[in-house]
Design an enzyme around this catalytic site. Structure first.
Site, PDB file in Angstrom:
ATOM      1  N   MET A 171       0.826  -1.191   0.000  1.00  0.00           N
ATOM      2  CA  MET A 171       0.000   0.000   0.000  1.00  0.00           C
ATOM      3  C   MET A 171       0.868   1.252   0.000  1.00  0.00           C
ATOM      4  O   MET A 171       0.554   2.241  -0.673  1.00  0.00           O
ATOM      5  CB  MET A 171      -0.928  -0.007   1.212  1.00  0.00           C
ATOM      6  CG  MET A 171      -2.013   1.062   1.184  1.00  0.00           C
ATOM      7  SD  MET A 171      -3.159   0.838  -0.203  1.00  0.00           S
ATOM      8  CE  MET A 171      -3.334   2.516  -0.767  1.00  0.00           C
ATOM      9  N   HIS A 181     -10.963 -11.207   1.880  1.00  0.00           N
ATOM     10  CA  HIS A 181      -9.684 -10.527   1.722  1.00  0.00           C
ATOM     11  C   HIS A 181      -8.556 -11.549   1.570  1.00  0.00           C
ATOM     12  O   HIS A 181      -8.740 -12.733   1.796  1.00  0.00           O
ATOM     13  CB  HIS A 181      -9.389  -9.606   2.918  1.00  0.00           C
ATOM     14  CG  HIS A 181     -10.145  -8.320   2.889  1.00  0.00           C
ATOM     15  ND1 HIS A 181     -11.451  -8.213   3.337  1.00  0.00           N
ATOM     16  CD2 HIS A 181      -9.806  -7.075   2.449  1.00  0.00           C
ATOM     17  CE1 HIS A 181     -11.867  -6.964   3.180  1.00  0.00           C
ATOM     18  NE2 HIS A 181     -10.881  -6.264   2.645  1.00  0.00           N
ATOM     19  N   LYS A 206      -4.287 -10.609   5.628  1.00  0.00           N
ATOM     20  CA  LYS A 206      -5.032  -9.652   6.462  1.00  0.00           C
ATOM     21  C   LYS A 206      -5.165 -10.205   7.876  1.00  0.00           C
ATOM     22  O   LYS A 206      -5.548 -11.361   8.066  1.00  0.00           O
ATOM     23  CB  LYS A 206      -6.408  -9.366   5.861  1.00  0.00           C
ATOM     24  CG  LYS A 206      -7.150  -8.238   6.578  1.00  0.00           C
ATOM     25  CD  LYS A 206      -8.354  -7.782   5.780  1.00  0.00           C
ATOM     26  CE  LYS A 206      -9.118  -6.665   6.490  1.00  0.00           C
ATOM     27  NZ  LYS A 206      -8.283  -5.462   6.701  1.00  0.00           N
TER      28      LYS A 206
END
Length: 268
Positions: A15, A156, A160
């Protein structure tokens, strides 16, 4: 015009890199700082080296060094890291965009307190599409308030660490608020064995973890003779990055206060 100076937390991660690439593609923005945990492989390297266009910004573990030239910090890390960054940003007037999930009530209270000293956009999902979906869920819940059972299913990737996802919980909160219910009282997060008949006021959650799923969320309104499904699927984290930069621009006109993506998108 001076560029908007932005730092990125978790700069070595997937990210973080997506955010750095998004900042680089906006002419009015500048990567001004990069953070990661001590011992991370990227510490000391150029934060944008992976793009083939070095930025001159090194990834730091020291907050003072990493945030020295930043007016904004975008943080998609872990609660413990975000809260450490939060305290520093509040003390130094650095605005924050927080996409981290998994906070307990004390963590959420700390964010609210920090917002009296600096401006913060805090949302479990920065995607524009997800936040428009939240508005649709609010409208749907009001229409399906009687005779419809509500279930939230989320999926997900295998890495996660929190469940249900922050987005799924936020969807539950939006629906519960629209129905005048308290999610903490009506949320059902596990079913096993003989559970008895379904409580019609409950909101159920189901969690899937596997592979490289970026993020899928479906809310099911199941009635007699029909069911309505409202679904959002993410195929790339770039949507979170673009939403985060919209949040940065929103905070340009706010000195303090706690906001979310509904505020950023004018959906209130």
């Amino acid at each position: 015009m001076n560029p908007i100076k932005i730092a990125v937390a978790g700069a070595s991660g997937r990210m973080g890199r997506m955010l750095i690439e998004a900042i680089a593609s906006n002419a009015d923005m500048q990567l001004s700082g990069a953070l990661d945990v001590a011992g991370a492989a990227g510490i000391g390297s150029d934060a944008a080296a992976f793009l083939g266009q070095p930025s001159g910004v090194l990834i730091e573990s020291d907050l003072a060094k990493g945030l020295a030239n930043a007016d904004y910090l975008i943080d998609f890390t872990r609660p413990e890291g975000t809260l450490a960054h939060l305290a520093y940003c509040a003390a130094h007037g650095i605005k924050m965009i927080i996409g981290t999930t998994g906070f307990d009530e004390a963590g959420k209270a700390a964010i609210s307190a920090a917002a009296t000293k600096t401006a913060i956009v805090f949302a479990p999902n920065m995607s524009v599409g997800v936040n428009v979906t939240m508005k649709l869920l609010e409208l749907a819940a009001k229409s399906f308030s009687h005779g419809y059972d509500i279930e939230i299913i989320e999926a997900h990737h295998r890495h996660k660490v929190d469940a249900p996802s922050g987005t799924a919980l936020k969807m539950g909160e939006v629906i519960a608020d629209a129905l005048g219910r308290d999610l903490q009282e009506v949320g059902v997060f596990a079913r096993e064995g003989v559970t008895g008949e379904r409580d019609p006021s409950s909101i159920g959650f189901a969690t899937i973890r596997g592979g490289d799923i970026v993020g899928d969320h479906t809310v099911l309104f199941a009635g007699i003779g029909e069911r309505i499904e409202i679904t959002h699927k993410s195929s790339s984290r770039v949507t979170y990055a673009h939403g985060s930069l919209r949040a940065v621009r929103f905070l340009q006109t706010h000195a303090t206060g706690l906001y979310d993506m509904q505020d950023v998108l004018g959906l209130r």
